[in-house]
Write a protein that holds these residues in place. Structure first.
Motif, PDB file in Angstrom:
ATOM      1  N   ASN A 146      68.726  35.515  33.891  1.00 59.73           N
ATOM      2  CA  ASN A 146      69.220  34.628  32.835  1.00 59.73           C
ATOM      3  C   ASN A 146      69.919  35.515  31.806  1.00 59.73           C
ATOM      4  O   ASN A 146      69.277  36.142  30.975  1.00 59.73           O
ATOM      5  CB  ASN A 146      68.054  33.854  32.201  1.00 59.73           C
ATOM      6  N   ARG A 147      71.258  35.574  31.879  1.00 63.41           N
ATOM      7  CA  ARG A 147      71.983  36.493  31.008  1.00 63.41           C
ATOM      8  C   ARG A 147      71.899  36.068  29.551  1.00 63.41           C
ATOM      9  O   ARG A 147      71.942  36.911  28.652  1.00 63.41           O
ATOM     10  CB  ARG A 147      73.467  36.542  31.430  1.00 63.41           C
ATOM     11  N   ALA A 148      71.752  34.783  29.294  1.00 62.51           N
ATOM     12  CA  ALA A 148      71.668  34.331  27.905  1.00 62.51           C
ATOM     13  C   ALA A 148      70.417  34.877  27.223  1.00 62.51           C
ATOM     14  O   ALA A 148      70.444  35.223  26.036  1.00 62.51           O
ATOM     15  CB  ALA A 148      71.683  32.806  27.841  1.00 62.51           C
ATOM     16  N   LYS A 149      69.306  34.968  27.980  1.00 66.03           N
ATOM     17  CA  LYS A 149      68.050  35.467  27.406  1.00 66.03           C
ATOM     18  C   LYS A 149      67.692  36.864  27.899  1.00 66.03           C
ATOM     19  O   LYS A 149      66.711  37.443  27.431  1.00 66.03           O
ATOM     20  CB  LYS A 149      66.905  34.512  27.751  1.00 66.03           C
ATOM     21  N   ALA A 150      68.482  37.392  28.823  1.00 58.72           N
ATOM     22  CA  ALA A 150      68.215  38.713  29.402  1.00 58.72           C
ATOM     23  C   ALA A 150      66.805  38.769  29.982  1.00 58.72           C
ATOM     24  O   ALA A 150      66.043  39.704  29.752  1.00 58.72           O
ATOM     25  CB  ALA A 150      68.423  39.815  28.369  1.00 58.72           C
ATOM     26  N   THR A 151      66.458  37.740  30.759  1.00 50.34           N
ATOM     27  CA  THR A 151      65.140  37.666  31.370  1.00 50.34           C
ATOM     28  C   THR A 151      65.268  37.295  32.842  1.00 50.34           C
ATOM     29  O   THR A 151      66.292  36.771  33.281  1.00 50.34           O
ATOM     30  CB  THR A 151      64.256  36.612  30.676  1.00 50.34           C
ATOM     31  N   ALA A 152      64.201  37.580  33.571  1.00 49.01           N
ATOM     32  CA  ALA A 152      64.076  37.149  34.963  1.00 49.01           C
ATOM     33  C   ALA A 152      62.799  36.338  35.091  1.00 49.01           C
ATOM     34  O   ALA A 152      61.825  36.566  34.369  1.00 49.01           O
ATOM     35  CB  ALA A 152      64.040  38.345  35.904  1.00 49.01           C
ATOM     36  N   THR A 153      62.802  35.398  36.009  1.00 50.73           N
ATOM     37  CA  THR A 153      61.634  34.546  36.213  1.00 50.73           C
ATOM     38  C   THR A 153      60.720  35.170  37.261  1.00 50.73           C
ATOM     39  O   THR A 153      61.164  35.531  38.347  1.00 50.73           O
ATOM     40  CB  THR A 153      62.057  33.138  36.664  1.00 50.73           C
TER      41      THR A 153
END
Length: 262
Positions: A146-153
């Motif tokens: 998720n580039r908007a939050k710089a996270t991975a699930t």
């Protein structure tokens, strides 16, 4: 038919009546035609029964998995089926979930993703049961960022039976260095605030929480240090976003913009 043959033989021997023989032969032919017609009706009825059986099979809905029906079953007369674009929104649908294979999906910052290993133990706390702790383990990293939050699930499975857990419940996940033992599991979960978020303001411990596009100062009471922070005795509710390493000039009500982690 035997009587007709016998009457014909007698008529040919001039012992019986020829008219009687012909009458019996006519009756035989009529009965044979009636038998053929009856057999045709039987075959037609059998074909109709087979067609009804096929139609009955199409009315039987078979679940692809074993599980629990989550919603109200469709009423008699509602349509079920699939369309090219997915489920038929005009008709009824049946939603089934396997409550024995529920997982928790949690967002992990990109710079910490290297710390997640498959099978790593975790602790799961549900908002619905804040005093209950569940053991879990990492089972999958979704291969998309998720580039908007710089996270991975990351998907975390329950190690123990997930009693009382329902789909779409909110949960918090803490990844651990070792699995919780039985004694620790019975203790109530601790609320932890990151040490980098706690600062001194006016001789009091506070954190800056994000509310919309502004920050608000919230006083906190903390206890002994724990891994990654302090045990929170009083303060923001679990799941509240806080500011890490707030600058000295950050003030209550100030406009802020979230910055992606580099």
């Amino acid at each position: 038919e035997r009587q007709a043959k016998r009457a014909r033989a007698l008529a040919e021997g001039e012992v019986g009546s020829k008219a009687a023989a012909e009458d019996l032969e006519g009756r035989v032919e009529s009965l044979l035609e009636q038998a053929k017609a009856a057999q045709a009706e039987v075959r037609a009825a059998q074909a109709e029964v087979e067609a009804l059986r096929v139609g009955l099979k199409s009315l039987k809905v078979t679940a692809p998995i074993g599980g629990t029906v989550l919603g109200k079953p469709p009423e008699v007369g509602e349509s079920l089926g699939m369309m090219a674009t997915g489920l038929n929104s005009m008709g009824g649908t049946i939603e089934i979930a396997d409550l024995t294979s529920l997982v928790v999906e949690t967002d992990v910052p990109e710079q910490r993703l290297h710390l997640i290993q498959m099978g790593r133990p975790a602790e799961i706390v549900l908002d619905a049961f804040p005093t209950r702790r569940y053991r879990g383990k990492a089972i999958e990293i979704v291969p998309r960022m998720n580039r908007a939050k710089a996270t991975a699930t990351v998907k975390v499975a329950f190690t123990d039976p997930a009693e009382g857990v329902l789909p779409d419940m909110s949960a918090r996940v803490s990844f651990l260095s070792k699995e919780l033992d039985e004694a620790t599991l019975k203790q109530p979960p601790k609320r932890v605030v990151p040490s980098a978020a706690v600062v001194d303001r006016n001789n009091a411990k506070v954190v800056f929480v994000i509310e919309g596009d502004r920050v608000r100062v919230k006083p906190v009471q903390i206890a002994a240090p724990v891994a990654g922070g302090f045990e929170l005795l009083e303060g923001p509710a679990p799941g509240t976003r806080v500011v890490r390493d707030p600058p000295a000039d950050l003030a209550d009500g100030q406009l802020v913009k979230e910055k992606a982690d580099s």
